[in-house]
Scaffold this motif. Structure first.
Motif, PDB file in Angstrom:
ATOM      1  N   GLY A   1     -65.622 -25.866 -20.605  1.00 19.13           N
ATOM      2  CA  GLY A   1     -65.831 -26.917 -21.594  1.00 19.13           C
ATOM      3  C   GLY A   1     -64.566 -27.730 -21.834  1.00 19.13           C
ATOM      4  N   ARG A   2     -63.411 -27.076 -21.797  1.00 15.18           N
ATOM      5  CA  ARG A   2     -62.121 -27.761 -22.027  1.00 15.18           C
ATOM      6  C   ARG A   2     -61.618 -28.467 -20.776  1.00 15.18           C
ATOM      7  N   GLY A   3     -62.195 -28.103 -19.627  1.00 17.89           N
ATOM      8  CA  GLY A   3     -61.750 -28.691 -18.374  1.00 17.89           C
ATOM      9  C   GLY A   3     -60.623 -27.934 -17.716  1.00 17.89           C
ATOM     10  N   ASP A   4     -60.273 -26.782 -18.249  1.00 13.30           N
ATOM     11  CA  ASP A   4     -59.231 -25.955 -17.635  1.00 13.30           C
ATOM     12  C   ASP A   4     -59.739 -25.272 -16.367  1.00 13.30           C
ATOM     13  N   GLU A   5     -61.028 -25.187 -16.251  1.00 16.20           N
ATOM     14  CA  GLU A   5     -61.678 -24.576 -15.083  1.00 16.20           C
ATOM     15  C   GLU A   5     -62.814 -25.510 -14.691  1.00 16.20           C
ATOM     16  N   ILE A   6     -63.030 -25.715 -13.388  1.00 13.73           N
ATOM     17  CA  ILE A   6     -64.099 -26.632 -13.003  1.00 13.73           C
ATOM     18  C   ILE A   6     -65.456 -26.017 -13.383  1.00 13.73           C
ATOM     19  N   ALA A   7     -66.366 -26.868 -13.742  1.00 18.93           N
ATOM     20  CA  ALA A   7     -67.685 -26.409 -14.178  1.00 18.93           C
ATOM     21  C   ALA A   7     -68.508 -25.917 -12.989  1.00 18.93           C
ATOM     22  N   ASP A   8     -69.514 -25.102 -13.301  1.00 22.77           N
ATOM     23  CA  ASP A   8     -70.420 -24.652 -12.246  1.00 22.77           C
ATOM     24  C   ASP A   8     -71.251 -25.825 -11.730  1.00 22.77           C
ATOM     25  N   LYS A   9     -71.795 -26.603 -12.645  1.00 30.15           N
ATOM     26  CA  LYS A   9     -72.617 -27.764 -12.274  1.00 30.15           C
ATOM     27  C   LYS A   9     -72.277 -28.910 -13.203  1.00 30.15           C
ATOM     28  N   VAL A  10     -72.473 -30.118 -12.693  1.00 32.45           N
ATOM     29  CA  VAL A  10     -72.365 -31.320 -13.525  1.00 32.45           C
ATOM     30  C   VAL A  10     -73.527 -32.246 -13.188  1.00 32.45           C
ATOM     31  N   LEU A  11     -74.181 -32.736 -14.228  1.00 35.87           N
ATOM     32  CA  LEU A  11     -75.153 -33.815 -14.071  1.00 35.87           C
ATOM     33  C   LEU A  11     -74.402 -35.119 -14.290  1.00 35.87           C
ATOM     34  N   ARG A  12     -74.411 -35.992 -13.298  1.00 34.55           N
ATOM     35  CA  ARG A  12     -73.572 -37.185 -13.339  1.00 34.55           C
ATOM     36  C   ARG A  12     -74.407 -38.455 -13.114  1.00 34.55           C
ATOM     37  N   GLY A  13     -74.089 -39.466 -13.913  1.00 32.36           N
ATOM     38  CA  GLY A  13     -74.687 -40.781 -13.702  1.00 32.36           C
ATOM     39  C   GLY A  13     -75.779 -41.143 -14.686  1.00 32.36           C
ATOM     40  N   GLY A  14     -76.194 -40.186 -15.509  1.00 31.03           N
ATOM     41  CA  GLY A  14     -77.258 -40.473 -16.462  1.00 31.03           C
ATOM     42  C   GLY A  14     -76.718 -40.833 -17.833  1.00 31.03           C
ATOM     43  N   THR A  15     -77.625 -41.206 -18.733  1.00 30.82           N
ATOM     44  CA  THR A  15     -77.261 -41.409 -20.132  1.00 30.82           C
ATOM     45  C   THR A  15     -77.982 -40.363 -20.969  1.00 30.82           C
ATOM     46  N   ILE A  16     -77.318 -39.886 -21.992  1.00 29.13           N
ATOM     47  CA  ILE A  16     -77.828 -38.774 -22.803  1.00 29.13           C
ATOM     48  C   ILE A  16     -78.443 -39.328 -24.089  1.00 29.13           C
ATOM     49  N   LEU A  17     -79.657 -38.873 -24.419  1.00 38.50           N
ATOM     50  CA  LEU A  17     -80.259 -39.235 -25.692  1.00 38.50           C
ATOM     51  C   LEU A  17     -79.667 -38.347 -26.785  1.00 38.50           C
ATOM     52  N   ASP A  18     -78.981 -38.973 -27.725  1.00 40.05           N
ATOM     53  CA  ASP A  18     -78.418 -38.266 -28.868  1.00 40.05           C
ATOM     54  C   ASP A  18     -79.515 -38.140 -29.928  1.00 40.05           C
TER      55      ASP A  18
END
Length: 564
Positions: free
Chosen positions: A11-28
């Protein structure tokens, strides 16, 4: 790995994530804004949003909107007519990642073994199936079920990982009048979640019912009824099933103010309707089309549902939440391009990796062989209680018609749409056969029969020809239960449901095709109802007003008694 340390580090970015969803927009779901940014996932948990992340696996979701996985807050998977594994394959790709089910259909046939089956299946499905413990098996004292579950029977079933609490408490008269067995069940779950079921209940009776600790209600069929229940602290679940269709009636209540207290459910929905219209995705589309703010519709489908059932680990795309995510084309369209359930991408490969559980409840149809004369209605007066169908609802009308007695029998009269309805006990308990009349099928010839017959699941049969009714009922015993359409002694269409007489061993696609054949055959007999088989099934449920029929006779639900 998905340890506490890994989640914090990714979460902090100190370790690479297992997966990333990239390019979308998130509904808040708090503000309704659409916000660009990556979604970082560690194992089955979201650990980062609204930022840029690196990952071992990057999944491109460009051009889509990311919304939380949908939660069906009340359903009976058995009513999909397929096993939990086929239901998973049918519905999860549409974005439903959590299903809160009550297995009381199978429990009414084989008891605790049916609940164990669902609990075991929940350990291996991609969607998270939450298995509530069935509160009313049987639903009343006015029917013959295959099993009975007391408070002492339910106690050993508690503690499974899929459990949330006690399923819909249908015996609302038993609650209000403090029936000892009802009190024992409520006391067993007093500090947990208890689902409601109290159609048309109002005033002090409703106050008493809610005071028992009952929290939710899916039986509200009008806006005034739902509003009273909301104001008294219940979470109202808007229902849109194959028969019970309450979305249009309740939609005006769902807005940004009420959405934290309203949820969505299907209750009973078959693969034909799912294939033609959709599941919760269909409800979201329809709500928005009718003018519901998108944030209210998506809240009701996810965050509000999670909050209503104490599922604090899901309902938002936010750090620390379960990675249940749906990538859709647009808020209005709600067509899933990608679904992730607990961090697993839903596709043919992930479905193939599941471990299946052997079905239970085989050879459950133990009905006696019947003959045409068993369907006569013996009476000494012309005035007759008649069940009046309300299409799109499971509520019925209590009608009164004068039907002439001929040779000691009141016969069907197709000119007035008065056809025979019968219930045949099929659990090998007593061989009861009850007969009556129903109006609203449009049937002109033949018979249709079913072992899906809520909630006792005896054989329900409607017809204008007694010989055809006998052929239909007897055929259900030969195929281990299901649906049958008969005319002039010939079987026009059928679907075998050998798992407790409720579920098929076929794929949902094959079941859908059989349902098309059955509907066509029913129309050939003159049936005008869009969904005749589930409509028939609910005519035998004696906890939904006003007039129903069980194997013990016609039931006046308002009086909660069998009509002599």
């Amino acid at each position: 790995m998905n340890t506490l340390v890994n989640r914090i580090a990714q979460g902090r970015g100190d370790e690479i994530a297992d997966k990333v969803l990239r390019g979308g927009t998130i509904l808040d779901l708090i503000t309704g804004e659409l916000i660009a940014g990556d979604v970082a996932i560690c194992g089955d948990t979201i650990v980062g949003v609204f930022d840029d992340y690196e990952a071992r696996e990057v999944i491109d979701v460009s051009g889509t909107i990311l919304v939380p996985g949908f939660i069906d807050t009340h359903l009976h998977i058995e009513s999909s007519l397929v096993t939990p594994f086929e239901f998973d394959r049918c519905v999860t790709p549409r974005g439903v990642t959590t299903a809160i089910c009550d297995p009381h259909e199978i429990a009414n046939v084989i008891g605790s073994a049916g609940i164990h089956y669902f609990q075991n299946a929940s350990e291996h499905t991609l969607m998270d199936i939450k298995v509530q413990l069935s509160s009313c098996v049987p639903s009343t004292h006015m029917e013959t079920a295959g099993a009975s579950l007391s408070a002492s029977d339910l106690a050993p079933l508690r503690g499974h990982a899929s459990g949330l609490g006690l399923a819909e408490f249908m015996n609302y008269p038993g609650v209000i009048h403090r029936d000892p067995e009802c009190m024992a069940k409520l006391a067993l779950f007093e500090n947990g979640h208890i689902d409601g079921h109290c159609p048309l209940l109002s005033g002090r009776d409703l106050n008493a019912y809610i005071a028992a600790g009952i929290r939710t209600e899916h039986e509200a069929t009008s806006a005034p009824e739902a509003l009273e229940k909301l104001r008294k602290g219940m979470r109202v679940l808007i229902r849109e099933g194959s028969v019970s269709k309450d979305l249009h009636a309740l939609q005006p209540l769902l807005n940004e103010r009420t959405s934290p207290y309203m949820c969505l459910c299907t209750d009973d929905r078959n693969p034909l309707d799912i294939g033609e219209y959709g599941h919760l995705d269909h409800m979201i589309r329809e709500l928005i089309r009718l003018g519901t703010p998108p944030i209210a519709a998506y809240r009701a489908a996810s965050l509000s549902a999670a909050e209503a059932f104490g599922l604090k680990d899901r309902g938002m795309i936010a750090p620390g939440k379960r990675a249940d995510i749906v990538a859709i084309d647009s808020l209005e369209g709600c067509h899933a391009h990608l679904v992730m359930a607990a961090g697993t991408v839903v596709n043919d490969t992930s479905f193939a990796q599941r471990r299946l559980v052997d079905p239970v409840g085989r050879h459950s149809v133990q009905a006696p062989k019947v003959q045409a004369s068993d369907f006569r209605t013996r009476a000494n007066r012309a005035e007759t209680d008649v069940i009046g169908i309300r299409e799109g609802q499971i509520l019925t009308d209590h009608l009164h018609e004068n039907i002439a007695i001929e040779d000691g029998d009141k016969r069907p009269d197709i000119s007035r749409d008065l056809v025979r309805i019968s219930v045949v006990e099929r659990h090998g308990k007593n061989g009861n056969i009850a007969t009556g009349f129903v109006k609203g099928f449009g049937l002109k010839a033949g018979a249709i029969a079913s072992t899906v017959c809520h909630d006792h699941h005896n054989i329900a049969c409607v017809g204008v020809n007694y010989a055809d009714m006998a052929v239909a009922a007897n055929r259900l015993g030969e195929i281990e239960g299901g649906f049958v359409v008969v005319q002039d002694g010939k079987i026009l269409a059928e679907l075998a449901l050998p798992v407790a007489g409720l579920m098929s061993l076929l794929s949902f696609e094959e079941v859908r095709d059989h349902l098309l054949d059955l509907r066509a055959a029913a129309r050939q007999l003159g049936v005008t109802l869009e969904e005749p088989f589930l409509q028939l099934a609910f005519l035998a449920l004696p906890v939904i007003p006003a007039l129903k029929i069980t194997d013990r006779g016609m039931v006046d639900v308002h009086k909660f008694e069998i009509i002599s």
